[in-house]
Design a protein around this motif. Structure first.
Motif, mmCIF file in Angstrom:
data_model
loop_
_atom_site.group_PDB
_atom_site.id
_atom_site.type_symbol
_atom_site.label_atom_id
_atom_site.label_comp_id
_atom_site.label_asym_id
_atom_site.label_seq_id
_atom_site.Cartn_x
_atom_site.Cartn_y
_atom_site.Cartn_z
ATOM 1 N N GLN A 27 0.890 -1.227 -0.048
ATOM 2 C CA GLN A 27 -0.033 -0.039 0.003
ATOM 3 C C GLN A 27 0.775 1.209 -0.142
ATOM 4 O O GLN A 27 0.684 2.304 -0.858
ATOM 5 C CB GLN A 27 -0.768 -0.098 1.390
ATOM 6 N N GLU A 28 1.833 1.025 0.955
ATOM 7 C CA GLU A 28 2.762 2.515 1.001
ATOM 8 C C GLU A 28 3.297 2.567 -0.507
ATOM 9 O O GLU A 28 3.319 3.825 -0.826
ATOM 10 C CB GLU A 28 3.771 1.950 2.134
ATOM 11 N N GLN A 64 2.436 1.706 -3.387
ATOM 12 C CA GLN A 64 1.353 2.148 -4.332
ATOM 13 C C GLN A 64 1.062 3.578 -3.957
ATOM 14 O O GLN A 64 1.041 4.648 -4.983
ATOM 15 C CB GLN A 64 0.035 1.530 -4.113
ATOM 16 N N LYS A 65 1.038 3.926 -2.620
ATOM 17 C CA LYS A 65 0.630 5.249 -2.289
ATOM 18 C C LYS A 65 1.825 6.129 -2.794
ATOM 19 O O LYS A 65 1.578 7.380 -3.353
ATOM 20 C CB LYS A 65 0.572 5.404 -0.767
ATOM 21 N N GLU A 75 1.663 9.069 -5.415
ATOM 22 C CA GLU A 75 2.212 10.197 -5.136
ATOM 23 C C GLU A 75 3.119 10.952 -6.057
ATOM 24 O O GLU A 75 3.153 12.141 -6.587
ATOM 25 C CB GLU A 75 2.702 10.607 -3.617
#
Lengths: 323, 432
Positions: free
Chosen positions: A164-165, A167-168, A172
């Motif tokens: 998730q990170e 992906q985040k 970003e």
């Protein structure tokens, strides 16, 4: 020597006795020991799953026990080998012993019964122990499974979180990149617009300059053309005047090389001589006078019909040189 | 209005470069070769009529010099005789280089007053003017002097109209026999006077440098001998009467010596004789050839003569005291009878071409040879004292005549009276 031999016999005696004791002990020990022989297999299973610290410590202590047992077993095995040797000796005493044996058999039967009871008790005990042990093992396995699952879950969560990170972060970054790109595009667009404007201005300015230059060059050209025209007419008449004066100049016979007479001549409109001045005498009065006369005799001088050119042909300097 | 004013201003601006250029410079090198136009107005006469038309003599003199082109009489717009009568503006239209006016008057027919004035019509200035008082017999001489004055005023050179010519005339007697007369005349050939007559040939008259004496060759004693004769007194002296040939006398520039050809040694050679002492100096020593016709270079140190030492007659130069001769002529197979111009620059000679004889001139500086005459029977060239003309003898209708040609060959004229057979001319120097 004899003493030593004796000592050996004594020692042998002792050893036999000892052996017998040991054999007894061994048989007994073998039974109890046989319960633990299978232990390594169980240990292996446990080992594969033990993660808990305490469990590990327990396990280690168990192992120690087992090693001890193994050691004992080994010793016993060795003793058994010795026993066999002793039994060979004992064969000789067999008969004697038969009786003893019968006696012993009764005793033994009694003992066997006792042993059977005891054995049953031991078996029960063993069964119970095994049950307990099985339960403990199961618990251990459950715990290990639980732990594994927890670990797995944890790992999965971590992985998921990481993903998730990532992906985040990726999102970003993409966002950032896009913003940058947009910003740049906007800037480029702005710059292009400015450049276009600048080029347009430049073009406009150039055109204005070109127009101005064209006008100027046209004017200059016109002026130069006019000057050239006048200059051409003037030069043409200079040549005509020169020819005419030369024709009218009667150079004196006593003129010598290096003599030079310079006259300044001004003309009247119409080509008549207004004034002649000897600026520089040749030093020969006749030479000077013939030059002056030539100027007068040539009058009226050829005059261009163009008034501007005619106006330019008013003042002359003549330099007369002998042939 | 404003527009035209602007145009006017711009035109003015356009002319500025020209006006800034103060003067136009024109260089002229060498003037016209053509003869100078001159207006010679017939002189006015008062009192007794004169025997000579002075202005006509002047006009002829000027014209004959080749340097002047007198305006035709009918072109003269008026006949002024002095300055007060001249309207210079009118005369300017004729573009003459000068205007000559004058008058002659006599109260008794014996003595004449002659005056002349030469004007620059453009500046309305007198260039030269003189007054003479002469007997009637001097009128012609005065006319020649006036021509000399005009010539000098306008050309800067000395005129030679007052000089004289010497020549030999061959006259026929009633019985058909010949007699020879040594004659002198005015420079125009007019007014001949005989100074010597002989039944024997007379040759090679030569003027002394002061113009008072003549030397010549006379055969009166049966052979060629050299004589000197004074013009005024008629006194004559036999100077060279050596055995053999005594010929071709030529006076040295200082008048003290005479170069001559003598064959007293058997072969004609050049000698120089001191007139006072008759002492001889032999100049040439070429026993196999003829050396003759010596004349002096103006420096008085060298002689120019004819010699066939190269096989054919050519002109040579040699120191007057003797020495190595230097050949001067190389053009043509025959060059003889040399004369040298007073400035030493030009050599004139008889030049043979295809069996005919012409007068040629050679520039001694450049070596350039210019053949001046065309008849082909021309001989005895003699320079005028100003070097402008060459006098020579030629033949017309079987008779010898005198002629002159300008050094550039452009101007030819015949001199003297017709009907007389003349030869051997010599132009006198200008009398000091």
């Amino acid at each position: 020597m004899k003493k030593q031999w004796i000592e050996n016999i004594i020692a042998g005696s002792y050893a036999v006795a000892l052996h017998i004791i040991l054999v007894v002990l061994l048989f007994m020990g073998f039974d109890s020991a046989s319960e633990t022989v299978v232990m390594p297999a169980a240990v292996d299973i446990v080992q594969a799953t033990v993660i808990d610290e305490q469990q590990v410590l327990d396990d280690i202590s168990d192992r120690k026990d087992r090693i001890e047992e193994q050691k004992t077993a080994e010793t016993a095995r060795l003793e058994a080998i010795k026993q066999k040797e002793a039994e060979a000796k004992a064969e000789k005493e067999k008969a004697a012993l038969e009786r003893e044996k019968e006696k012993l058999r009764i005793e033994q039967e009694k003992q066997r019964k006792l042993d059977q009871e005891r054995e049953n008790k031991i078996a029960e005990q063993k069964k119970r122990d095994e049950e307990v042990k099985r339960k403990v093992e199961a618990e251990k396995a459950r715990l290990a499974e639980e732990k594994r699952q927890v670990e797995e879950k944890k790992a999965a969560e971590l992985k998921k979180q990481k993903e998730q990170e990532a992906q985040k972060q990726k999102a970003e970054e993409a966002k950032k990149l896009k913003a940058e790109k947009d910003r740049k595009a906007a800037e480029e667009k702005k710059r292009q617009a400015a450049e276009k404007q600048r080029l347009a201005d430049e073009e406009k300015r150039k055109k204005a300059e070109a127009d101005r230059l064209l006008q100027e060059s046209l004017a200059t050209e016109e002026r130069e053309r006019e000057e050239r025209r006048i200059s051409g007419v003037v030069n043409q008449h200079m040549g005509m005047i020169r020819q005419r004066i030369k024709r009218y100049w009667s150079e004196p016979g006593n003129a010598t090389k290096g003599m030079q007479c310079t006259l300044r001549v001004s003309l009247l409109p119409g080509g008549d001589v207004r004034q002649v001045t000897v600026v520089k005498s040749s030093g020969n009065a006749i030479f000077d006078r013939t030059a002056e006369s030539a100027v007068y005799k040539a009058a009226p001088w050829p005059q261009p019909s163009d008034p501007k050119a005619a106006a330019a042909l008013r003042d002359f300097t003549f330099v007369f040189n002998p042939k | 209005m404003i527009r035209s004013l602007l145009i006017g201003l711009s035109l003015f601006a356009m002319l500025m470069p020209w006006q800034a250029r103060a003067e136009l410079v024109i260089e002229i090198t060498g003037g016209s070769e053509a003869a100078l136009p001159i207006a010679v107005v017939p002189f006015g006469y008062e009192g007794f009529a004169a025997s000579e038309d002075i202005s006509a003599i002047v006009r002829n003199d000027l014209e004959r010099s080749g340097r002047f082109a007198p305006l035709p009489q009918q072109d003269l717009i008026s006949t002024p005789h002095e300055k007060s009568e001249i309207n210079f503006k009118d005369w300017r239209l004729l573009r003459s280089e000068g205007l000559l006016v004058g008058k002659v008057s006599s109260v008794d027919g014996q003595t004449y007053q002659v005056q002349f004035q030469l004007f620059d019509v453009y500046k309305a200035q007198q260039l030269v003017g003189k007054r003479y008082q002469v007997p009637a017999s001097g009128l012609r001489r005065v006319a020649h002097q006036i021509a000399d004055q005009v010539y000098q005023a306008l050309t800067g050179e000395q005129g030679v109209f007052s000089t004289r010519l010497a020549f030999v005339s061959v006259l026929k007697n009633a019985d058909g026999s010949r007699r020879y007369a040594l004659q002198i005349s005015d420079s125009d050939g007019a007014n001949p006077r005989t100074v010597l007559q002989s039944k024997q040939p007379i040759l090679s008259p030569n003027w002394s440098p002061e113009g008072e004496r003549l030397s010549y060759v006379s055969f009166e004693n049966g052979k060629a001998e050299i004589f000197i004769q004074e013009m005024r007194s008629g006194k004559r002296t036999a100077l060279a009467t050596f055995k053999g040939l005594n010929s071709a006398p030529s006076w040295s520039p200082d008048g003290r010596k005479l170069a001559m050809t003598l064959s007293k040694g058997g072969n004609p050679e050049i000698y120089v004789m001191d007139i006072a002492t008759k002492a001889l100096t032999r100049v040439t020593h070429s026993s196999q050839s003829i050396d003759t016709e010596a004349v002096w270079m103006p420096n008085g140190h060298e002689l120019v003569f004819t010699s066939d030492r190269g096989g054919r007659p050519q002109i040579y130069k040699v120191p007057a005291t003797g020495g190595r001769a230097e050949r001067l002529t190389f053009e043509g197979r025959y060059n003889a009878s040399p004369d040298i111009s007073a400035d030493g620059r030009y050599l004139t000679m008889m030049h043979a071409l295809k069996g005919k004889f012409y007068i040629a001139v050679q520039d001694l500086e450049t070596g350039a040879v210019n053949v001046l005459t065309e008849r082909g029977k021309d001989e005895s060239p003699s320079f005028a004292p100003n070097g402008r003309l060459i006098l020579y003898a030629t033949e017309q209708n079987g008779k010898g005549i005198l002629a002159a040609v300008s050094v550039d060959g452009n101007f030819h004229q015949r001199l003297g009276e017709t009907g007389i057979d003349v030869r051997e001319p010599a132009w006198s120097p200008i009398r000091k």
